[in-house]
Design a protein around this motif. Structure first.
Motif, PDB file in Angstrom:
ATOM      1  N   ASN A 202      -6.552   9.276   7.054  1.00 37.75           N
ATOM      2  CA  ASN A 202      -7.647  10.252   6.273  1.00 37.75           C
ATOM      3  C   ASN A 202      -7.445  11.659   6.715  1.00 37.75           C
ATOM      4  OD1 ASN A 202      -8.758   7.698   5.109  1.00 37.75           O
ATOM      5  ND2 ASN A 202      -9.207   7.522   7.316  1.00 37.75           N
TER       6      ASN A 202
ATOM      7  N   SER B  95       1.276   4.356  -2.717  1.00 35.68           N
ATOM      8  CA  SER B  95       1.190   5.996  -2.354  1.00 35.68           C
ATOM      9  C   SER B  95       1.911   6.291  -2.734  1.00 35.68           C
ATOM     10  CB  SER B  95       0.716   6.130  -1.042  1.00 35.68           C
ATOM     11  OG  SER B  95      -0.533   5.062  -0.783  1.00 35.68           O
TER      12      SER B  95
ATOM     13  N   THR C 174       0.811  -1.681   0.319  1.00 32.38           N
ATOM     14  CA  THR C 174      -0.156   0.417  -0.029  1.00 32.38           C
ATOM     15  C   THR C 174       0.630   1.907  -0.151  1.00 32.38           C
ATOM     16  OG1 THR C 174      -2.096  -1.332   1.327  1.00 32.38           O
ATOM     17  CG2 THR C 174      -1.881   1.037   1.010  1.00 32.38           C
TER      18      THR C 174
ATOM     19  N   PHE D  89      -5.307   0.097  11.602  1.00 30.37           N
ATOM     20  CA  PHE D  89      -5.505  -0.347  10.143  1.00 30.37           C
ATOM     21  C   PHE D  89      -3.575  -1.587  10.688  1.00 30.37           C
ATOM     22  CE2 PHE D  89      -4.014   3.578   9.484  1.00 30.37           C
ATOM     23  CZ  PHE D  89      -2.638   3.826  10.013  1.00 30.37           C
TER      24      PHE D  89
ATOM     25  N   THR E 265       0.609   7.065   4.943  1.00 25.84           N
ATOM     26  CA  THR E 265      -0.085   6.828   3.316  1.00 25.84           C
ATOM     27  C   THR E 265      -1.423   6.728   3.409  1.00 25.84           C
ATOM     28  OG1 THR E 265       1.112   4.807   3.979  1.00 25.84           O
ATOM     29  CG2 THR E 265       2.093   6.526   2.413  1.00 25.84           C
ATOM     30  N   LYS E 266      -1.808   6.128   5.041  1.00 26.87           N
ATOM     31  CA  LYS E 266      -2.800   5.233   4.790  1.00 26.87           C
ATOM     32  C   LYS E 266      -4.284   6.554   6.329  1.00 26.87           C
ATOM     33  CE  LYS E 266      -2.619   0.411   4.300  1.00 26.87           C
ATOM     34  NZ  LYS E 266      -2.508  -1.218   5.174  1.00 26.87           N
TER      35      LYS E 266
ATOM     36  N   GLU F 266       3.052   3.986   6.784  1.00 28.32           N
ATOM     37  CA  GLU F 266       1.854   3.316   6.872  1.00 28.32           C
ATOM     38  C   GLU F 266       1.400   4.166   7.607  1.00 28.32           C
ATOM     39  OE1 GLU F 266      -0.174  -0.479   7.169  1.00 28.32           O
ATOM     40  OE2 GLU F 266       1.901  -0.670   7.874  1.00 28.32           O
TER      41      GLU F 266
END
Length: 640
Positions: free
Chosen positions: A522, A296, A292, A581, A519-520, A516
Motif C-alpha cells: 500500500n 495488476s 493478483t 499477506f 503489487t499488493k 507480489e
C-alpha cells in the motif's frame, strides 16, 4: 565373437527401425491359438483320428480363432508395441482370451450336438486347456521380445544406479529408466528411510536403508549415481546426512531440474539432470498469488531499471508473462542489454519493449523517458552491489545507488507513477559497509517521500514499496560461480572466514515475491523476505569440491574483506516485524524520517561527493545512518 556382434547389431537395427504392424501381432496370436488347439486335440486323440478329421478340426479352429479376434478388437491387444509390453498389455491379453473362452464354452454346447463331420467336439476341460496354453504362450512371446529388445539396447556404458524413493514417483522413475533406449542407467535397487522395507524387493531389485552402511553398499554394487524421485526432491534437500553419504561415496546425484514441474504420468527420466550445489541447498517451495500480480500488471506500462542484471532480467521475464501493454528497460551495460533484446525478440515477440542503454543518474534522459513513456509501475533494481568495490569507490555508490534512486523516485511522483518498487538488500540492516549504507539511505528516502505524499507535503499519489532480501543463487558475482571456476582450475577455493554464513534464495523465487509484494503493498512498507536457513560458506565449498569429484583441492581462508560481515541480518536490532499477506513476507516496523530533513542530508552528501573525498563522503553517510559501523575497513576510524 564377430558373429555375435553382427547378430547384436542386426537386432539393434531391426528394433530401432521397426514396429510390428497390428495385423502381424494378430496373426502371431492366431497362430498360437491354432497350434494350441491342434496340440490339445493331438494329445487327447490318436494321430489316425486327427488325420481323418482334418476338415472338421479346421472349421472348429477357424470358429475359435474368429471369436478370439473379436475380443482382441474389444480389448485392443494388438495396439501395444510388443517391445514395450507392460503388465497392462499382459492383462489385456488375459482378459481377451478368458472372455473368448467363455463364449467358446457357450458356443460349444450346440456344437457338441452336431455330427462330428461338421465340427469336432471338445470337452469343457479341453477348451480350458486351449485357452490356458494360448494365454501362457502369448505372454511368453511378449516377454521374450521385450527381453531381446532390452538386451539389444543395453548400453555398454550404462551407469549402475539406485533410485531414492519407493512410492509412485520412485517406481515411475525406475520404470522410465528401464524403458529408455538406449539405456543410460542400469537399475540396481532403491533407497528408503523406512527400516521395515530394508532388503525387501521392488521391481525385482532390493530396497536399501539410509544408514551408515549405505556408502559401503554403493561401493560394493559399483553405483555411479543416485536418481531422486521427483516427489522426494524437497525431502532430499533437507536430508543433509543422506547427501553426505552419497557425496562421500562418490555417487553422482540426478534430479528433475528445479525449473521443470513434474506431473504424475510424465516421463521423469527425460528431465533428469546431474545436480549442482544450488539444487542441494535446503529451501521450501514458495507459492505466490500470481493471479493478483497478473491483474495488476496486465495491460500496464512497466519501467524496469537494472534490466540487464540478475534480478532485473528475471523481473523482465516474469512481467512479460502477464501481458503488459509496454516495457521500458533501462541499464547502462550495453552487451547484456543487447542479449536481453534478443531474448525478448525470441521468447516474447508480442511484447512491446524499448531497451535503453543509459545510466539512471542522467536526470535529463530519465525525465525524457518518463515524459514520453508515462509508466504506471516502476521496478527499480539498478544498483552497484559488490561490497569491496564500493568500499574503494564510495562516491560512485552515492551517485548511482542514492542519487540515481532519488532521481527515479522524484520522476515517479512527478509523472504520476502508480507504484514504485525498490529492490533493497539485507546488507542495509545495521550496515557495515558503504554499499549496505547506500541502500539503507535509498530506503530512507523513498519511505520519507511516501510519508510526505500521505501528509500532503509533496503533491503526488505514487506508492513506494521496498523489498529487502539476501543473496540469490546464480546472480552475477555470487560465490557459487566463483567456487566453480576455482574448482575447475584445480584450486585453491578461497573462503574469507571459516564461520561466515549467508542466506540464499533462487532468483525466480525472489522475483516472484518482489512482484507480489510490489503489487499488493500500500506504500511506505519495507517488505522482508523469509530467506530460510543460513548456509555456512566453508561447508558449501567443501560440498562443492566433493560433488565435483575433484581430489586434493585446498580451501584457503583469506580473511574478511573490507566491510564484510560474518553474517547478514534481515532486520535492524531495533526493528520488529508484523505478518503480511504472504507467510514468506514480513513487514518491517522501522523508524520514520522527516522528508525535508532527509533531503537536506542527501543534498549535503551530494555536495560532499563532488569533492571525491572518500573519508568525507563516508562520514556524511554515517551521519544519515547512525547505525552504520564500518567493519574491517579504513573507515572504521570514523566510528571512534
Amino acid at each position: 565373437m564377430k558373429l555375435s556382434r553382427k547378430i547384436h547389431d542386426l537386432i539393434n537395427w531391426y528394433f530401432s527401425k521397426r514396429t510390428l504392424p497390428y495385423w502381424c501381432i494378430i496373426l502371431l496370436d492366431c497362430t498360437i491359438i491354432f497350434f494350441s488347439t491342434l496340440l490339445t486335440y493331438w494329445f487327447t486323440h490318436d494321430t489316425h483320428y486327427l488325420i481323418g478329421n482334418i476338415l472338421p478340426i479346421t472349421r472348429t479352429m477357424i470358429l475359435y480363432i474368429g471369436i478370439c479376434i473379436v475380443f482382441f478388437a474389444v480389448y485392443h491387444t494388438y495396439s501395444g508395441i510388443i517391445r514395450y509390453s507392460s503388465f497392462v498389455d499382459l492383462q489385456r491379453v488375459g482378459l481377451a482370451m478368458l472372455s473368448a473362452g467363455a463364449v467358446i464354452l457357450v458356443v460349444n454346447i450346440p456344437i457338441s450336438r452336431m455330427p462330428e463331420r461338421f465340427f469336432v467336439h471338445f470337452t469343457a476341460g479341453e477348451i480350458i486347456i486351449i485357452i490356458g496354453i494360448s494365454i501362457l504362450v502369448m505372454w511368453a512371446m511378449r516377454i521374450l521380445v521385450k527381453m531381446i529388445y532390452d538386451i539389444a539396447f543395453r548400453a555398454e556404458n550404462a551407469e549402475n544406479v539406485l533410485v531414492y524413493g519407493i512410492m509412485d514417483g520412485g517406481v515411475g522413475l525406475a520404470k522410465n529408466i528401464r524403458n529408455e533406449k538406449p539405456a543410460r542407467f542400469n537399475l540396481k535397487g532403491f533407497i528408503s528411510h523406512d527400516p521395515k522395507l530394508t532388503y525387501t524387493r521392488l521391481l525385482g531389485e532390493k530396497v536399501y536403508s539410509v544408514d551408515e552402511n549405505l556408502p559401503e553398499i554403493i561401493r560394493q554394487l559399483d553405483i555411479k549415481a543416485v536418481l531422486v524421485s521427483p516427489k522426494r526432491n524437497d525431502v532430499f534437500r533437507e536430508d543433509q546426512q543422506l547427501q553426505d553419504y552419497l557425496i562421500n561415496a562418490g555417487a553422482k546425484i540426478y534430479m528433475v531440474h528445479q525449473a521443470e514441474e513434474w506431473r504424475p504420468g510424465q516421463d521423469a527420466a527425460a528431465g533428469l539432470k546431474q545436480v549442482s550445489i544450488e539444487d542441494l541447498l535446503p529451501r521450501e517451495q514458495i507459492s505466490v498469488d500470481l493471479q493478483t500480480v497478473e491483474e495488476s500488471l496486465r495491460g500496464k506500462k512497466v519501467l524496469i531499471t537494472g534490466s540487464a542484471g540478475s534480478i532485473g532480467s528475471e523481473i523482465v521475464r516474469q512481467v512479460c508473462q502477464f501481458s503488459p501493454a509496454e516495457l521500458v528497460l533501462i541499464d547502462q551495460a550495453e552487451t547484456p542489454q543487447h542479449d536481453l533484446r534478443l531474448l525478448l525478440a525470441k521468447e516474447y515477440p508480442g511484447i512491446r519493449a524499448q531497451v535503453i542503454v543509459s545510466t539512471i543518474t542522467n536526470r535529463e534522459h530519465m525525465e525524457r523517458i518518463f515524459s514520453d513513456f508515462r509508466p504506471e509501475y516502476v521496478f527499480h533494481a539498478a544498483a552497484y552491489k559488490h561490497v569491496p568495490m564500493m568500499e574503494d569507490n564510495p562516491g560512485e555508490s552515492v551517485w548511482n545507488n542514492i542519487l540515481g534512486t532519488r532521481i527515479m523516485a522524484d520522476l515517479a511522483v512527478k509523472y504520476g507513477v502508480r507504484k514504485f518498487v525498490m529492490i533493497s538488500t539485507d546488507k542495509a540492516v545495521n550496515p557495515t559497509n558503504v554499499m549496505g549504507c547506500s541502500k539503507r539511505i535509498c530506503e530512507i528516502y523513498v519511505q520519507s517521500l511516501n510519508k510526505a505524499e500521505t501528509e500532503g507535503k509533496v503533491e503526488g499519489h505514487t506508492q513506494f514499496v521496498t523489498t529487502r532480501f539476501g543473496n540469490v543463487l546464480g546472480s552475477n558475482g555470487s560465490v557459487i560461480p566463483i567456487f566453480e571456476a576455482q574448482i575447475l582450475a584445480g584450486g585453491p577455493v578461497t573462503v574469507t572466514h571459516p564461520d561466515i554464513i549467508r542466506y540464499f534464495m533462487l532468483i525466480p523465487e525472489a522475483c516472484k515475491l518482489v512482484l507480489e509484494a510490489g503489487t499488493k503493498g500500500n506504500g511506505g512498507e519495507i517488505f522482508v523476505f523469509d530467506m530460510g536457513k543460513p548456509v555456512k560458506i566453508a561447508d558449501l565449498a567443501k560440498r562443492m569440491i566433493k560433488l565435483s569429484g575433484a581430489q586434493g583441492i585446498e580451501i584457503r581462508y583469506t580473511g574478511l574483506r573490507d566491510g564484510e560481515k560474518l553474517y547478514e541480518e534481515v532486520l535492524n536490532e531495533k526493528e520488529t516485524t508484523k505478518p503480511s499477506f504472504h507467510e514468506k513476507i514480513r513487514i518491517a516496523s522501522v523508524r520514520e524520517y522527516d522528508y525535508d530533513a532527509v533531503c537536506r542530508e542527501i543534498d549535503a552528501l551530494e555536495e560532499i561527493t563532488r569533492g571525491y573525498d572518500p573519508m568525507a563522503i563516508v562520514a556524511q553517510m554515517k551521519r544519515i545512518v547512525p547505525e552504520y559501523k564500518s567493519n574491517n575497513s579504513v573507515y572504521s576510524v570514523l566510528d571512534n
